[in-house]
Design an enzyme around this catalytic site. Structure first.
Site, short mmCIF file in Angstrom:
data_model
loop_
_atom_site.label_atom_id
_atom_site.label_comp_id
_atom_site.label_asym_id
_atom_site.label_seq_id
_atom_site.Cartn_x
_atom_site.Cartn_y
_atom_site.Cartn_z
N ARG A 64 11.15 -10.99 23.92
CA ARG A 64 12.54 -10.68 23.56
C ARG A 64 12.73 -9.16 23.55
O ARG A 64 11.78 -8.41 23.43
CB ARG A 64 12.87 -11.26 22.19
CG ARG A 64 12.98 -12.78 22.24
CD ARG A 64 13.17 -13.40 20.86
NE ARG A 64 14.18 -12.73 20.09
CZ ARG A 64 14.01 -12.34 18.82
NH1 ARG A 64 12.89 -12.57 18.20
NH2 ARG A 64 14.98 -11.74 18.18
N LYS A 130 2.52 -13.38 13.55
CA LYS A 130 3.18 -14.09 14.66
C LYS A 130 2.19 -14.93 15.47
O LYS A 130 1.23 -14.42 16.04
CB LYS A 130 3.87 -13.07 15.57
CG LYS A 130 4.66 -13.69 16.69
CD LYS A 130 5.79 -12.80 17.10
CE LYS A 130 6.42 -13.22 18.41
NZ LYS A 130 7.73 -12.60 18.61
N ARG A 257 10.98 -7.25 3.34
CA ARG A 257 10.19 -6.49 2.35
C ARG A 257 9.35 -7.53 1.62
O ARG A 257 9.76 -8.06 0.61
CB ARG A 257 11.16 -5.73 1.43
CG ARG A 257 11.87 -4.63 2.22
CD ARG A 257 12.94 -3.95 1.46
NE ARG A 257 14.26 -4.52 1.71
CZ ARG A 257 15.29 -4.48 0.88
NH1 ARG A 257 15.16 -3.93 -0.29
NH2 ARG A 257 16.45 -5.02 1.20
C1 BTN Z 1 9.09 -13.07 21.96
O1 BTN Z 1 9.22 -11.87 22.25
O2 BTN Z 1 8.85 -13.43 20.80
C2 BTN Z 1 9.26 -14.12 23.02
C3 BTN Z 1 8.03 -14.26 23.87
C4 BTN Z 1 8.15 -15.31 24.96
C5 BTN Z 1 6.95 -15.33 25.88
C6 BTN Z 1 6.96 -16.49 26.82
S1 BTN Z 1 5.41 -16.72 27.63
C7 BTN Z 1 6.14 -17.91 28.68
C8 BTN Z 1 7.51 -17.38 29.06
N1 BTN Z 1 7.43 -16.50 30.20
C9 BTN Z 1 7.75 -15.26 29.87
O3 BTN Z 1 7.75 -14.29 30.68
N2 BTN Z 1 8.07 -15.16 28.58
C10 BTN Z 1 7.99 -16.45 27.94
#
Ligand code: BTN
Length: 258
Positions: A64, A130, A257
């Site tokens: 993201r 995460k 926080r």
């Molecule tokens: C985030 O930033 O939290 C979202 C990450 C999403 C990653 C996945 S891996 C499979 C799919 N292909 C990508 O290029 N991105 C998503």
């Protein structure tokens, strides 16, 4: 290779027959730029709803907010599914909430005993770290749902990440967890399509890690501190600000926080 390679037959074994009918394609690549990019271009060429793309590695995995997604070979899960909604999809942020719940349910189905936490809008956490990320991208009346699930990220430089290997302290069956994930998506996306977010709200509340927490919300327009009061029917974050006013957010980054 530390982990068994992704195998379509082994993955499909974990998809129930009625859900398998919704699976139009299962393409597995050794290396791709991005499984999301692959399905976005396939959508433009008429790719079918229920097409799935998996890769053992991504050279340009996307997260993201334009961030790169750590995607080394043969360890984690990089999974995308193309879905075409019959009605126009107006609300991608509510879909992203529903997908986060689907990922949490998958982890439970796999047997993860540690509490799974969801952090609005769609981060999947364990121990406040995460474990998985979700990236939804729209094109031509369809959406590509991209999920990155950390199985083994010891080499990653990302702070505050966790992986399944650390949580379970057992070898991870990537084919089983991928099959369970596809089974969940294929069974619940039609439910989202007919009923919207309401079937997912109770589960969201169960996993919601932000509720009643003091947070700061950052949007391009403003930065606001307050206390989270959950999400509304549209999946927007509800924040009681310092003046006691309830504000809703349909996008933004939240810093807790703890
Ligand atoms: C985030 O930033 O939290 C979202 C990450 C999403 C990653 C996945 S891996 C499979 C799919 N292909 C990508 O290029 N991105 C998503």
């Amino acid at each position: 290779m530390k982990y068994e390679l992704l195998d379509p037959q082994k993955i499909c074994f974990f998809i129930e027959p009625e859900n398998r009918q919704q699976l139009s394609a299962l393409d597995i690549f050794n290396t791709l730029d991005s499984t999301n990019s692959y399905l976005l271009s396939s959508a433009k060429k008429g790719g079918l709803s229920g097409s799935v793309c998996l890769a053992e590695a991504q050279t340009k995995g996307r997260g993201r907010r334009g961030r790169a997604w750590f995607s080394p070979l043969g360890t984690n899960i990089y999974c995308s599914m193309l879905w075409r909604f019959e009605r126009e999809l107006l609300d991608i942020s509510s879909l992203s909430i529903a997908v986060a719940v689907m990922v949490a349910k998958t982890l439970e189905a796999y047997g993860i005993k540690t509490a799974v936490q969801l952090k609005w809008p769609n981060d999947v956490l364990v121990f406040n770290r995460k474990l998985a990320g979700i990236l939804l991208e729209c094109t031509h009346a369809s959406v590509v749902i991209g999920i990155g699930l950390n199985v083994d990220v010891k080499e990653a430089s990302e702070e505050n990440w966790i992986d399944l290997a650390e949580i379970t302290e057992e070898p991870i069956d990537r084919n089983r967890i991928t099959g369970l994930l596809l089974n969940e998506l294929l069974s619940k996306l039609p439910l989202y399509e007919t009923d919207g977010l309401k079937s997912f709200l109770a589960d969201w509340q169960k996993y919601d890690v932000l509720c009643n927490k003091a947070v700061t919300v950052f949007t391009p327009e403003k930065t606001i501190t307050g206390v989270v009061e959950g999400i509304n029917q549209k999946g927007e974050l509800l924040l009681k600000d310092e003046s006691g006013m309830l504000q809703s957010f349909c996008y933004g980054e939240v810093s807790v926080r703890w």
